[in-house]
Design a protein around this motif. Sequence first.
Motif, mmCIF file in Angstrom:
data_model
loop_
_atom_site.group_PDB
_atom_site.id
_atom_site.type_symbol
_atom_site.label_atom_id
_atom_site.label_comp_id
_atom_site.label_asym_id
_atom_site.label_seq_id
_atom_site.Cartn_x
_atom_site.Cartn_y
_atom_site.Cartn_z
ATOM 1 N N ARG A 707 -35.316 1.770 -37.325
ATOM 2 C CA ARG A 707 -35.896 1.970 -38.644
ATOM 3 C C ARG A 707 -36.985 3.033 -38.594
ATOM 4 O O ARG A 707 -37.829 3.022 -37.708
ATOM 5 N N PRO A 708 -37.039 3.927 -39.581
ATOM 6 C CA PRO A 708 -38.125 4.914 -39.625
ATOM 7 C C PRO A 708 -39.433 4.236 -39.982
ATOM 8 O O PRO A 708 -39.471 3.077 -40.451
ATOM 9 N N ALA A 709 -40.513 4.967 -39.799
ATOM 10 C CA ALA A 709 -41.834 4.382 -40.008
ATOM 11 C C ALA A 709 -42.045 3.950 -41.456
ATOM 12 O O ALA A 709 -42.734 2.963 -41.735
ATOM 13 N N ASP A 710 -41.469 4.679 -42.401
ATOM 14 C CA ASP A 710 -41.671 4.370 -43.814
ATOM 15 C C ASP A 710 -40.545 3.506 -44.376
ATOM 16 O O ASP A 710 -40.321 3.469 -45.590
ATOM 17 N N TRP A 711 -39.842 2.800 -43.491
ATOM 18 C CA TRP A 711 -38.706 1.982 -43.950
ATOM 19 C C TRP A 711 -39.192 0.832 -44.812
ATOM 20 O O TRP A 711 -40.250 0.241 -44.598
ATOM 21 N N ARG A 712 -38.401 0.485 -45.841
ATOM 22 C CA ARG A 712 -38.660 -0.699 -46.663
ATOM 23 C C ARG A 712 -37.320 -1.241 -47.140
ATOM 24 O O ARG A 712 -36.342 -0.492 -47.274
ATOM 25 N N GLU A 830 -31.077 4.336 -47.708
ATOM 26 C CA GLU A 830 -32.504 4.462 -47.425
ATOM 27 C C GLU A 830 -33.065 5.849 -47.668
ATOM 28 O O GLU A 830 -34.276 6.004 -47.811
ATOM 29 N N GLU A 831 -32.231 6.879 -47.702
ATOM 30 C CA GLU A 831 -32.727 8.238 -47.858
ATOM 31 C C GLU A 831 -32.412 8.756 -49.249
ATOM 32 O O GLU A 831 -31.507 8.250 -49.922
#
Length: 973
Positions: A707-712, A830-831
């Motif tokens: 998961r990227p750092a800004d994942w939600r 997510e993107e």
Amino acid sequence: MASIERQLAVAEAARDEARAAYRQLAEAIETISEGFTLYDADDRLVLCNRRFRDDFSGAAAVVEPGMRFETLIRTVVESGLIDIGDNEPEAWIAARLARRRAPGAPFTYRRTDGKQLRVSERRTRGGGVVAIYTDITEFEAQRAHLEALVTLTEEAQARAEAARDQLAEALESIAEGFALYDADDRLVLYNSRFKEHFVTPGDLVQEGMAFEALLRAVAERGLMPRGFASTEAWIDERLAQHRDPRGPYQFVRSDGLCIQVSEHRTGNGGYVAVYSDITELEQHRHRLEERVAERTAELEDAARALRRSQTELRRARDEAQRASLAKSEFLANMSHEIRTPMNGVIGVAELLERTELTTQQAEYVALIQTSADTLLGLINEILDFSKIEAGRLELEARPFPLRDTLADTLQTLALRADEKGLELAVHIPPEIPDQLRGDPLRLRQVVVNLVGNAIKFTPRGEVVVDLALEAREARRVRLGFEVRDTGIGIPEAQRRQIFEAFGQADTSTTRVNGGTGLGLSIAAQLVAMMGGEIRVDSGPEGRGSRFTFGADFGLAEAPAAAPRPRLLQDQRVLVVDDNRTNRRILEEILTSWGMRPRVVDGGAAALAALDAEAEPLPLALLDVMMPGMDGFTLAERLRADPRHGDMALLMLSSGNRPGDAGHRQRLGIGRLLMKPVKQSELLEAVSEALGAEPRLATPTRADAEARPADWRPRRVLLVEDGVTNQRVAIDLLTQRGHRVELASQGAEALAALAERAFEVVLMDVHMPVMDGLTATRALRERERRHGGHLTVVAMTASATREDRQRCLAAGMDDYVTKPFRAAELYRAVEEPPRGVAVDEAPPMPAEPTPPVPAAAGEPVHDRAGALANLEGKEALLEEMEALFWGECPALMAEIEAAIAGADSVTLRRAAHTLKGSALVIGARALGATALRLETLARGGELGEAPAVLTELKARLDELAPLLAPDPDPNKEP
């Protein structure tokens, strides 16, 4: 006095007259276009005109009355104004002065500025020299041009004459008569064949003779063709044919000669005629007509006989069709019956793998699975041998690790080798790259066949697989493979026979070793497809056999190499193995890791080597099966010696004997590695034994999807009618942490969107009731009235340029392709949407449209590909397979009903859903056939649909025994 004065007056008058004459002469000389000079007897300049001084002398500044001629010559030579060629200046000056002293015929010379001058010199009565200089530059250029034109004209004339001679010779050499008439219809050119054969007697033919005159002369000699009422009638008809030629025509002369005449007009109004003697051809044609008539009568008799036997032929055809159907059913049943127990073996092995196992048991289970997969592949190839012979087998091109692939392959054969007391080894030099692109299954099939045969026919000794790097390019390598043994060998007379289908080196009824004889034939064809050829000869020193072949592979992008433990550098290690080949391989591997191996051939030698060492060695690799003192006995001796009690020990073995596990535990042996040992396992075992940092595992696909750092988490609406695709998408997204709600078609999706808020919609394109495009257009119309924009991602296996354009036109923002890959699904959710613009969309697999056989070249079941799509989740794949079998009967019934009712819309949707579900579980042949049905439905071409439905059912029957669980749990195994 008066007389003197008169004389003076007369002299004065004469002098005036002389002066006047001189002036007139000087003025005349100045007006001429030539250069003029007058030198006295002492060769000094008396007079010259301006033309000479300014244009011809080349040294106007120094030309003045009284100067010597030699001075002028030296000035212009030294100034480089005259082209003296290869002559030395003094030699040229001397030659010029000699010519000056004895003037002769006019001569020319060239100045360095390109001007050519013609000089004419003459002696005067007073001993002087008068010279005229004429500029002939332009004249010389014209003369050279004329000479070149003359040369070209002569050459062209010579070529024309040669061409005419060649033409005349060619005309004389042909068997036909040739005649050329001018526009006045007079004979211009002819060959002797025309004169002597087609016009008889030849003395009638003369150049300039009119065509009509020639006809009348022939008629007067009685040579006109038969069948004409009069001479004039023949002449009139022949003249009409001649003056308006419309194609070849024939006639028979009175002496029986049959002549064909082909006449054509020339560009200048003349005629060219070719006369051919077709007497023999006509005779042959008559004979052929007679034979055709005879043959026609025979064929009519045969036709009557065939009509009488039609009933028998139809009966024979029906029997042949029934026999063919029985053969097909037998092969299908046999395929199923053979695969069913193999399916049980694979399934039980997978179940056993999920239980708690020791390291040794886990290794054996892995060997069972690998062997079962290999055996299943071999069974399929044997049953499909006809497909191989038909050239329908295709090689895959996918990345694979060479060393682990070969080690896994040979470990499946290690127990067989161990049962016969054989050493089995593989040698791969360090310079050979490990990450290749090719077909690992077919490579394993070839190696298993060659090594299996070597083990079968080798009673004692060893079997070695040796690789060599034959060539390397930027993106490709060619590897050489050698499989040698110390067995019974193959007689030279039988070496070619063994590569033929069903061929055996020993065909006697008392032969010890069995087999179908297909293995080497299949292996030879596979190697040929890899760009090589299998060869066989005697082994080293004439013992055993040696099989060699080359193969071409692509270079795959190697994954990031795990850092090699620094602790291994310069570490001492003892290697004990009685087999020389194994010692060489282990020494090479350990040395390539920076270690310093000490290699010995047995237990006694190992103890002696350790006694000679000043310091104890930290690690020893011991072969279990050694003569005299085996590996466990040597380990007991080492553990009993206080100097070596702390030495880390690893064992190498081709099999496991009863009690080995107890010996390992009692003696504190770290691992027992199966031979031939995998380099990756050996590195891991050595690192652990020496206490080095554990080797980093190869990054998994799940790691890559961290998961990227800004994942939600997102709230996702999944709109999908396929049960299998529903479960795959829901499991992947929920495992990721997203919240997913399901709608099975577009109308349900619009209702859900009207009641609840979502951040992303995953929209299938082909669905019943309301498809994804219609639902998206309705959503966009709702947003146009009320505001807002919800991200809609298309989900489709039809990713052609036209499909992306339809998605864009409907208002979709992005797309993912089926079968799903987790990375692509996560990116879409997510993107920010990347859009479906045609020019920006990445390349995607185009949907095939030509009506070709659907499953050509596609595997029935690509389990590895399906696992890759599901991130290696075995349990999820099995669940997807169960869902597929639950969904499949309804889809098949819907497809059959749509074909029966000519409902192309329903057929397209059902075939599309079946295709997507099949591709999720790796049923590529079934998916390709369903794609063909979908393509036919899209084009409204349902004429071929029943035949494709039959093929679809056959693909489903092929798939059934390969999947677990069995779709029919009540069926007897």
